[in-house]
Motif scaffolding. Structure first.
Motif, mmCIF file in Angstrom:
data_model
loop_
_atom_site.group_PDB
_atom_site.id
_atom_site.type_symbol
_atom_site.label_atom_id
_atom_site.label_comp_id
_atom_site.label_asym_id
_atom_site.label_seq_id
_atom_site.Cartn_x
_atom_site.Cartn_y
_atom_site.Cartn_z
ATOM 1 N N ARG B 44 73.385 14.040 20.799
ATOM 2 C CA ARG B 44 74.455 12.642 21.169
ATOM 3 C C ARG B 44 73.796 11.324 21.382
ATOM 4 O O ARG B 44 73.865 10.847 21.232
ATOM 5 N N GLU B 45 72.494 12.161 20.961
ATOM 6 C CA GLU B 45 71.298 11.065 21.438
ATOM 7 C C GLU B 45 71.252 9.769 20.174
ATOM 8 O O GLU B 45 70.988 8.930 20.459
ATOM 9 N N SER B 46 71.134 10.820 19.081
ATOM 10 C CA SER B 46 71.839 10.003 17.958
ATOM 11 C C SER B 46 72.429 9.225 17.863
ATOM 12 O O SER B 46 72.327 7.988 17.446
ATOM 13 N N ALA B 47 73.366 9.538 18.972
ATOM 14 C CA ALA B 47 74.966 8.710 19.021
ATOM 15 C C ALA B 47 74.419 7.105 20.255
ATOM 16 O O ALA B 47 74.819 6.431 20.007
ATOM 17 N N ALA B 48 73.995 7.620 20.772
ATOM 18 C CA ALA B 48 73.533 6.684 22.162
ATOM 19 C C ALA B 48 72.865 6.054 21.156
ATOM 20 O O ALA B 48 72.783 4.585 21.364
#
Lengths: 110, 193
Positions: B44-48
């Motif tokens: 999720r963090e990388s997708a953001a």
């Protein structure tokens, strides 16, 4: 375009499609990203990227720094700290030097 | 208001230097980019981060964007390229993260690893994450974004036969993974005689 048999819609295809779309429908982009994008885009008229994580290239520099640092270890004076604190200090030093003394980037990692 | 403009008009306004248009375009396409990045990276963090990166690149290279053509393929291509690069580089990142955890020495896992281990990912997401990157990308575009094979072929610049093949093998692998997860192999009890 006609597809071969194994590309035709099967029950599994429908189930997977439905479940993946349902999963995707529940995923929403974090609200703060919008602000980050607009602030960065507005900055000096140039889009300068800043990540909430350390740039990808950094770890290679960390490894190189560690190797150099550890090879020189006998001649260095390590601070007298408990093992856990010493480990953190060492990692901080590696990040500090490898990231070009960028305090903000170091804080994100450490 | 910028919300009422078409995508073409917003691109033209952004090319003219109107930053509000970027906000409006972001609002329209943020979930498309985020969901694609999340399906490929599984993080999720990388997708953001990738979402931010895609729109900053979009802004930086806005002069090269043709307003007469649909915007979505450009966004899909950029998202897929950046996400795949991220996944490939992640293989090198992981040992460093583990090294940092080990050096910290408190026996706790990193927050991202804890989140991974928590039951936030269902069987389907876990199965998706185990697929090879090439298959995962095609499956995400086909099932999540609902793109046609021809569109995926044009976005990824890969022959349509390869797309079909990746979809076929990816689907089979996904099916096999899900069967394993829903019907795990029973543990064998050994008797010592």
């Amino acid at each position: 375009m006609s597809l071969p048999d194994h590309h035709k819609t099967s029950d599994f295809d429908l189930t997977i499609g439905r479940e993946l779309q349902s999963w995707a429908g529940r995923q929403h982009a974090p609200a703060e990203v919008r602000r980050r994008v607009l602030v960065e885009a507005a900055g000096d008229g140039r889009a300068r990227q800043k990540y909430s994580r350390v740039p990808i290239a950094a770890p290679f520099r960390v490894v190189r720094w560690f190797r150099r640092w550890l090879c020189d270890a006998p001649v260095r004076q390590l601070p007298e700290l408990p093992h856990k604190e010493l480990s953190k200090w060492l990692f901080n030093q590696a990040m500090w030097h490898s990231l070009g003394n960028d305090r903000r980037a170091v804080r994100f990692v450490c | 208001m910028t919300q009422d403009f078409s995508t073409r008009e917003l691109v033209l306004r952004l090319q003219a230097g109107e930053l509000q248009a970027l906000g409006a375009l972001y609002d329209r396409h943020q979930n498309l980019v985020f969901r694609t990045a999340l399906a490929i990276t599984g993080d999720r963090e990388s997708a953001a981060d990738l979402l931010q990166d895609v729109f900053l690149r979009f802004h930086r290279f806005i002069d090269r964007v043709d307003p007469e053509r649909p915007l979505e393929p450009w966004l899909y291509r950029m998202t897929a390229n950046l996400a795949c690069t991220w996944v490939k580089r992640q293989r090198w990142m992981r040992p460093i993260e583990e090294l940092a955890d080990w050096l910290a020495g408190d026996g706790k896992e990193s927050p991202s690893r804890q989140a991974e281990n928590a039951e936030t990912w269902g069987a389907l997401e876990k199965a998706l994450k185990r697929l090879p990157l090439s298959q995962r990308t095609v499956l995400a575009m086909f099932y999540i974004n609902g793109l046609a094979l021809q569109e995926i072929s044009e976005i990824l610049e890969i022959p349509i036969g390869t797309i079909k093949s990746r979809l076929h093998y990816g689907r089979n692998a996904l099916k096999a993974e899900m069967e394993i997860q829903t019907n795990p192999v029973p543990e064998v009890g050994y008797e010592f005689t």
